[in-house]
Every structure is written in structure tokens, then in C-alpha cells.
Design an enzyme around this catalytic site. Sequence first.
Site, PDB file in Angstrom:
ATOM      1  N   HIS A 103      39.466  22.546  97.931  1.00  0.00           N
ATOM      2  CA  HIS A 103      39.923  21.414  98.749  1.00  0.00           C
ATOM      3  C   HIS A 103      39.757  21.780 100.211  1.00  0.00           C
ATOM      4  O   HIS A 103      39.273  22.882 100.528  1.00  0.00           O
ATOM      5  CB  HIS A 103      41.370  21.055  98.383  1.00  0.00           C
ATOM      6  CG  HIS A 103      42.311  22.224  98.435  1.00  0.00           C
ATOM      7  ND1 HIS A 103      42.572  22.924  99.588  1.00  0.00           N
ATOM      8  CD2 HIS A 103      43.030  22.846  97.457  1.00  0.00           C
ATOM      9  CE1 HIS A 103      43.434  23.889  99.333  1.00  0.00           C
ATOM     10  NE2 HIS A 103      43.719  23.883  98.048  1.00  0.00           N
ATOM     11  N   HIS A 108      40.721  25.345 101.461  1.00  0.00           N
ATOM     12  CA  HIS A 108      39.719  26.394 101.249  1.00  0.00           C
ATOM     13  C   HIS A 108      38.562  26.237 102.246  1.00  0.00           C
ATOM     14  O   HIS A 108      38.072  27.210 102.802  1.00  0.00           O
ATOM     15  CB  HIS A 108      39.128  26.293  99.836  1.00  0.00           C
ATOM     16  CG  HIS A 108      40.116  26.448  98.714  1.00  0.00           C
ATOM     17  ND1 HIS A 108      40.476  25.408  97.885  1.00  0.00           N
ATOM     18  CD2 HIS A 108      40.809  27.526  98.281  1.00  0.00           C
ATOM     19  CE1 HIS A 108      41.337  25.842  96.975  1.00  0.00           C
ATOM     20  NE2 HIS A 108      41.575  27.120  97.200  1.00  0.00           N
ATOM     21  N   SER A 163      46.924  21.893  97.792  1.00  0.00           N
ATOM     22  CA  SER A 163      46.982  22.955  96.793  1.00  0.00           C
ATOM     23  C   SER A 163      46.203  22.493  95.568  1.00  0.00           C
ATOM     24  O   SER A 163      46.250  21.317  95.205  1.00  0.00           O
ATOM     25  CB  SER A 163      48.438  23.209  96.383  1.00  0.00           C
ATOM     26  OG  SER A 163      48.479  23.960  95.175  1.00  0.00           O
TER      27      SER A 163
END
Length: 281
Positions: free
Chosen positions: A34, A37, A185
Site C-alpha cells: 500500500h 510501503h 496497514s
Amino acid sequence: MRTIEKISDLKAIIKSQKVSGKSIGFVPTMGYLHEGHLSLVKHAADENDFVVMSIFVNPTQFGPNEDLDKYPRNLDGDMQLAEQAGVDVIFLPKVSEMYPEGYKTYISVEKITERLCGKSRPGHFRGVATVVCKLFNIVEPDKAYFGEKDAQQVVVIKQMVRDLNMGLEIVPCPIVREADGLALSSRNTYLTKGQRNSALVLSTSLFHARDMIKNGERRVNAILDYLKKNISSEEAANIDYIEIVDADTLEPLNVVEKRVLIALAVKFGTTRLIDNVIVEV
Ligand code: AMP
């Protein structure tokens, strides 16, 4: 972007980059990428000539009753996102490549791994430190990028790097959030619509706690009382821990001073979410 599964193949690529004087930035992940990252990749690409990302759902950092088997995966989507973000090599080792039969060596960072997430996830940071150490030995990065979303992880990895004289820099990067405040997350995908809505209480409470400090509150207990009350007023929320600690040492505090980490883990159904803010006074 090249996709590599074997340690020996990655080492050969790294060697040729080093011979030609290229600096290497490294972003370790467990995939299901996502924007959080990808922000690490952007930092890595800005500051290095060559960017390596690993995607490895590391079994040694999951407890027996945790979500190893159902951890979300989307390799095709991940590869597209990684390439667009500027990853040069993506490393996708199999478990047997990282932990071949007869594997026996683990890294245990003491004390700071016993608090916060370490308390509710015994063995978690032993698995994290071990896999990150192995990945550092394979990738030999100049800099490695970690999200402040996992604030304790940053402290643990920095400690390991210092203690074991590893010659690389750890670069912490800010938490990326949805527009409404929810920290991104991979595990958010487990949440029902209702649970996702309830989970907004985490960021709103943390931001309010930060404002309390900005407005002069220094009593840790007063801030913790507020957080516990506000978060448990959300019926779906099941508090694992809420703590206010020194952001660099993770030592518990009675009074807010210098840089504090307000960190929490809260379960919504079976999904355990973590979030935090770091506040400087
Ligand atoms: P994971 O795939 O969950 O192991 O995360 C890989 C890296 O991405 C870790 O350094 C995380 O701290 C970081 N990360 C995960 N979520 C976020 C986020 N919302 N913002 C910034 N970094 C993140």
C-alpha cells in the site's frame, strides 16, 4: 524490475552494483503493498542509486495463534506497484530459502523487546531481528527504510545495528494514513465496514492526546486515562495496550518530556491494529 528468488542470484546482482559504485537502498516488507510501503520506496529511490525490496511473510515472527496462514497476499499487484514506485530488484525468497532444514541461529535483542508489542507477541521481535539481520547480510544495503508505523520495530532494529556493528543507516519514515486518519496497514483488509469505522477512534484519540501535550498537559496518567476512556467507548474496540514511553529507549514515563511515543494496539474482532504518534516537547 527484476524478480529474484534465490539468495545467490541476489548476491551476484548486489556485487555487480557495488563494483560499479552504486549505493543500495533496501525496503523489507511482507507484501500486500500500500502507499505506506511505497513511501519507503520513494525515500529509498531518492537517496540511493539502486533499490531492493523484499517481500517475505516471515514465519518466525508470527506466534502460534496469529495470522501467518491467512496473511493477505497479492503478488501480481505488488510487482506492478513496486515497479511503478521505482524498485529495481524485488526479492521473493521461499521459506525454505531463508530457513533451510537445520537452521539454528536467532537474534535476540533484550529488554526493549519485552514491552509494548513484545509483551503481547512473545518471540515476535526475535523473528523480526533474525530475518532483518539475514536480509541485511544478503542485500548489504547502505540504507534501509522502515515505517514509524512500527515504532518499536525501528527502535529494535536500530539497537541491533548498533550492537552488532552493522555498517548501514536505518532511515525511519513517517506513517502514511488514509484521508480520514486510519493508518495504512495490510491488515486493514480484514476489517468489516463497521470495524473500519470504529477503528477511526485510534487516530482521532492519538491526535487528541498529541494536542493535550501541545496544550501543556505533562501528566502521563491523565493522557492515558483519556485514551483508555475514549477508545473503550467504542464498543468494537478491545484494548491490548496503550502506553506512553520515551521514544528512543521505550522506557515508561510518568511525565512527558523530550520525545515521547504514544503507542497502542487494539483489537477489532480478531484483527489487531497498531498505531502511534511521536510528540516532541
Ligand atoms: P509490513 O509489510 O507490514 O511488514 O511493513 C513493511 C514496512 O512498511 C515496515 O517498515 C512498516 O513499518 C512499513 N509500513 C507499514 N505500514 C505503514 C504506514 N502506514 N506508513 C508508513 N510505513 C508503513
